[in-house]
Scaffold this active site. Structure first.
Site, PDB file in Angstrom:
ATOM      1  N   CYS A 114     -29.753 -48.685  45.631  1.00 18.11           N
ATOM      2  CA  CYS A 114     -29.377 -47.110  45.457  1.00 18.11           C
ATOM      3  C   CYS A 114     -30.416 -46.351  44.715  1.00 18.11           C
ATOM      4  O   CYS A 114     -30.380 -45.191  44.753  1.00 18.11           O
ATOM      5  CB  CYS A 114     -28.196 -47.051  44.584  1.00 18.11           C
ATOM      6  SG  CYS A 114     -26.636 -47.829  45.646  1.00 18.11           S
ATOM      7  N   HIS A 251     -27.681 -39.825  42.012  1.00 20.07           N
ATOM      8  CA  HIS A 251     -26.845 -41.026  42.938  1.00 20.07           C
ATOM      9  C   HIS A 251     -25.642 -40.426  43.044  1.00 20.07           C
ATOM     10  O   HIS A 251     -24.864 -40.513  41.997  1.00 20.07           O
ATOM     11  CB  HIS A 251     -27.441 -42.015  42.605  1.00 20.07           C
ATOM     12  CG  HIS A 251     -26.837 -43.051  43.411  1.00 20.07           C
ATOM     13  ND1 HIS A 251     -26.786 -43.106  44.651  1.00 20.07           N
ATOM     14  CD2 HIS A 251     -26.073 -44.423  42.962  1.00 20.07           C
ATOM     15  CE1 HIS A 251     -26.183 -44.268  45.246  1.00 20.07           C
ATOM     16  NE2 HIS A 251     -25.838 -44.949  44.114  1.00 20.07           N
ATOM     17  N   ASN A 281     -20.850 -43.152  48.880  1.00 26.53           N
ATOM     18  CA  ASN A 281     -22.123 -43.894  48.394  1.00 26.53           C
ATOM     19  C   ASN A 281     -22.940 -44.281  49.365  1.00 26.53           C
ATOM     20  O   ASN A 281     -22.709 -45.188  50.154  1.00 26.53           O
ATOM     21  CB  ASN A 281     -21.895 -44.991  47.297  1.00 26.53           C
ATOM     22  CG  ASN A 281     -23.203 -45.556  46.700  1.00 26.53           C
ATOM     23  OD1 ASN A 281     -24.351 -45.198  47.158  1.00 26.53           O
ATOM     24  ND2 ASN A 281     -23.113 -46.376  45.662  1.00 26.53           N
TER      25      ASN A 281
HETATM   26  N1  ACO Z   1      -7.283 -49.383  46.764  1.00 30.59           N
HETATM   27  C1  ACO Z   1      -6.110 -49.666  46.055  1.00 30.59           C
HETATM   28  N2  ACO Z   1      -6.287 -50.679  44.880  1.00 30.59           N
HETATM   29  C2  ACO Z   1      -7.489 -50.943  44.850  1.00 30.59           C
HETATM   30  C3  ACO Z   1      -8.512 -50.712  45.527  1.00 30.59           C
HETATM   31  C4  ACO Z   1      -8.410 -49.970  46.584  1.00 30.59           C
HETATM   32  N3  ACO Z   1      -9.568 -49.589  47.687  1.00 30.59           N
HETATM   33  N4  ACO Z   1      -9.767 -51.547  45.162  1.00 30.59           N
HETATM   34  C5  ACO Z   1      -9.308 -52.187  43.889  1.00 30.59           C
HETATM   35  N5  ACO Z   1      -7.876 -52.038  43.833  1.00 30.59           N
HETATM   36  C6  ACO Z   1      -7.129 -52.520  42.860  1.00 30.59           C
HETATM   37  C7  ACO Z   1      -7.469 -53.703  42.160  1.00 30.59           C
HETATM   38  O1  ACO Z   1      -7.106 -54.895  42.918  1.00 30.59           O
HETATM   39  C8  ACO Z   1      -6.850 -53.767  40.714  1.00 30.59           C
HETATM   40  O2  ACO Z   1      -5.569 -54.342  41.123  1.00 30.59           O
HETATM   41  P1  ACO Z   1      -4.824 -55.058  40.053  1.00 30.59           P
HETATM   42  O3  ACO Z   1      -4.684 -54.339  38.635  1.00 30.59           O
HETATM   43  O4  ACO Z   1      -3.485 -55.441  40.444  1.00 30.59           O
HETATM   44  O5  ACO Z   1      -5.727 -56.324  39.746  1.00 30.59           O
HETATM   45  C9  ACO Z   1      -6.799 -52.232  40.598  1.00 30.59           C
HETATM   46  O6  ACO Z   1      -6.946 -51.388  41.826  1.00 30.59           O
HETATM   47  C10 ACO Z   1      -7.812 -51.883  39.523  1.00 30.59           C
HETATM   48  O7  ACO Z   1      -8.958 -52.343  39.793  1.00 30.59           O
HETATM   49  P2  ACO Z   1     -10.270 -52.267  38.938  1.00 30.59           P
HETATM   50  O8  ACO Z   1     -11.506 -52.787  39.721  1.00 30.59           O
HETATM   51  O9  ACO Z   1      -9.897 -52.534  37.724  1.00 30.59           O
HETATM   52  O10 ACO Z   1     -10.447 -50.656  39.083  1.00 30.59           O
HETATM   53  P3  ACO Z   1     -11.468 -49.662  38.365  1.00 30.59           P
HETATM   54  O11 ACO Z   1     -10.707 -48.456  37.594  1.00 30.59           O
HETATM   55  O12 ACO Z   1     -12.664 -50.173  37.795  1.00 30.59           O
HETATM   56  O13 ACO Z   1     -12.039 -48.711  39.875  1.00 30.59           O
HETATM   57  C11 ACO Z   1     -14.092 -48.996  41.027  1.00 30.59           C
HETATM   58  C12 ACO Z   1     -12.772 -49.590  40.406  1.00 30.59           C
HETATM   59  C13 ACO Z   1     -13.727 -47.789  41.651  1.00 30.59           C
HETATM   60  C14 ACO Z   1     -14.848 -50.010  41.896  1.00 30.59           C
HETATM   61  C15 ACO Z   1     -14.997 -48.663  39.617  1.00 30.59           C
HETATM   62  O14 ACO Z   1     -15.092 -49.713  38.911  1.00 30.59           O
HETATM   63  C16 ACO Z   1     -16.272 -48.261  39.809  1.00 30.59           C
HETATM   64  O15 ACO Z   1     -16.460 -47.156  40.420  1.00 30.59           O
HETATM   65  N6  ACO Z   1     -17.377 -48.799  39.629  1.00 30.59           N
HETATM   66  C17 ACO Z   1     -18.719 -48.278  39.851  1.00 30.59           C
HETATM   67  C18 ACO Z   1     -19.099 -49.260  41.061  1.00 30.59           C
HETATM   68  C19 ACO Z   1     -19.874 -48.463  41.844  1.00 30.59           C
HETATM   69  O16 ACO Z   1     -19.873 -47.203  41.908  1.00 30.59           O
HETATM   70  N7  ACO Z   1     -20.815 -49.215  42.730  1.00 30.59           N
HETATM   71  C20 ACO Z   1     -21.682 -48.625  43.577  1.00 30.59           C
HETATM   72  C21 ACO Z   1     -22.853 -49.070  43.665  1.00 30.59           C
HETATM   73  S1  ACO Z   1     -23.821 -49.297  42.007  1.00 30.59           S
HETATM   74  C22 ACO Z   1     -24.077 -47.609  42.104  1.00 30.59           C
HETATM   75  O17 ACO Z   1     -24.170 -47.155  43.031  1.00 30.59           O
HETATM   76  C23 ACO Z   1     -24.317 -46.867  40.653  1.00 30.59           C
END
Ligand code: ACO
Length: 324
Positions: A114, A251, A281
């Protein structure tokens, strides 16, 4: 002092639009969950036969036209950032070079996921400033959809495909912050963070391309800290104040990361260009796609101070400060 001045920019999105509701028909998710956690509403996904080189070509043609540069005679460098090249080799940049009818100069890919576009800008700027090239095309192009596990709802909802490009030309500047062009860049990486964001395959390890694996919370935490810090570094290096920045073009990973980073830096949210809602993204394409949106809609104008920043797998991260 030589400065790398942006002469034109362009972008391209594959026509197929996929909404959150469309994804909810394939995996156990909802539009509400995706919007609340990420700010994403929709993304463009490449169709069969659409490759990174093809998306790059469309974006490059627009940037070259805006710059008034003929690639068959005037261009002597292509630096293309991608994580999803057409093939393991040759570089997607050389495929683009051939498609543009360019036989002079050099073309190569850089891989920083990224952060790729920030890395590519830094490499191109260095080559222009040392006189090894005069006019460069810098591209971020991705078909990230090809390396997603479409059964993993935790990752497949986050990404999209697209390309963006800029044309840089070496011009004489006074060596002050009033110069147009790239004023400062800063790159970082930390290979210890591999497990937080990686692909579980590759030509050497498995003979396949693999799928994206991510520890979302870990990435989120590091993203805000790293991007805020590198912004402060690049601004200090250029000798300006954060208050002087006209536009922050980050980004586009997640609206919550964008908001938290802007808040940490004390930057007015109205100065932050946001496209993650429409593009999701797009990895290395996300910064030049957002840049082009803000240039074409008239927000970014000649003379504005534009700060680009990104973080990605590796981890890699960096920032690039440009006077438009
Ligand atoms: N739809 C519904 N529920 C979902 C989904 C989905 N698409 N994905 C995960 N869940 C569920 C999980 O299973 C979990 O359920 P549980 O509590 O029963 O186990 C619940 O939602 C919470 O999951 P978390 O992973 O704790 O959710 P979080 O609040 O951390 O959000 C997310 C997840 C959006 C991925 C967040 O962590 C994030 O944005 N992280 C940054 C990642 C990123 O941007 N990566 C891109 C590449 S790196 C970069 O570009 C910088």
């Amino acid at each position: 002092m030589i400065r790398s001045v942006i002469q034109g920019c362009g972008s391209y999105l594959p026509p197929q639009l996929v909404t959150n509701d469309d994804l909810a028909k394939k995996v156990d998710t909802t539009d509400e969950w995706i919007q609340a956690r990420t700010g994403i509403r929709e993304r463009h996904i490449a169709g069969e036969g659409e490759l990174a080189s093809g998306l790059a070509l469309e974006a490059a043609r627009k940037a070259l036209a805006q710059a008034g540069i003929d690639p068959t005679t005037d261009l002597d460098l292509i630096v293309l950032a991608t994580t999803t090249p057409d093939d393991t080799f040759p570089a997607t940049a050389t495929t683009l070079q051939a498609a543009l009818g360019m036989t002079q100069g050099s073309a190569f890919d850089v891989q920083a996921v990224c952060s790729g576009f920030i890395y590519a800008m830094t490499v191109a700027d260095s080559l222009l400033r040392t006189g090894q090239a005069q006019t460069a095309l810098v591209v971020g192009a991705e078909v990230f959809s090809r390396i997603l596990d479409w059964e993993d709802r935790g990752t497949c909802v986050l990404f999209g495909d697209g390309a963006g490009a800029v044309v840089l030309k070496a011009e004489e500047g006074a060596g002050t912050t009033s110069d147009r062009g790239v004023l400062a860049t800063r790159l970082h990486s930390d290979g210890r963070m591999r497990e937080a964001l990686y692909v579980d395959g590759g030509p050497g390890r498995t003979g396949t391309v693999g799928h994206v694996r991510m520890q979302g919370k870990e990435v989120f935490r590091h993203a805000v800290v790293n991007m805020a810090k590198v912004v402060e570094e690049v601004v200090a290096e250029a000798g300006i104040s954060l208050a002087d920045i006209d536009w922050l073009v980050p980004h586009q990973a997640n609206k919550r990361i964008l908001d938290s980073t802007a808040k940490k830096l004390g930057i007015d949210p109205a100065k932050v260009v946001i496209t993650v809602d429409q593009h999701a993204n797009t990895s290395a394409a996300s910064v030049p796609l957002a840049l082009d949106v803000a240039v074409q809609d008239g927000r970014i104008k000649r003379g504005d101070l534009v700060l680009m920043e990104a973080m990605g797998g590796g981890f890699t991260w960096g920032a690039c400060l440009v006077r438009w």
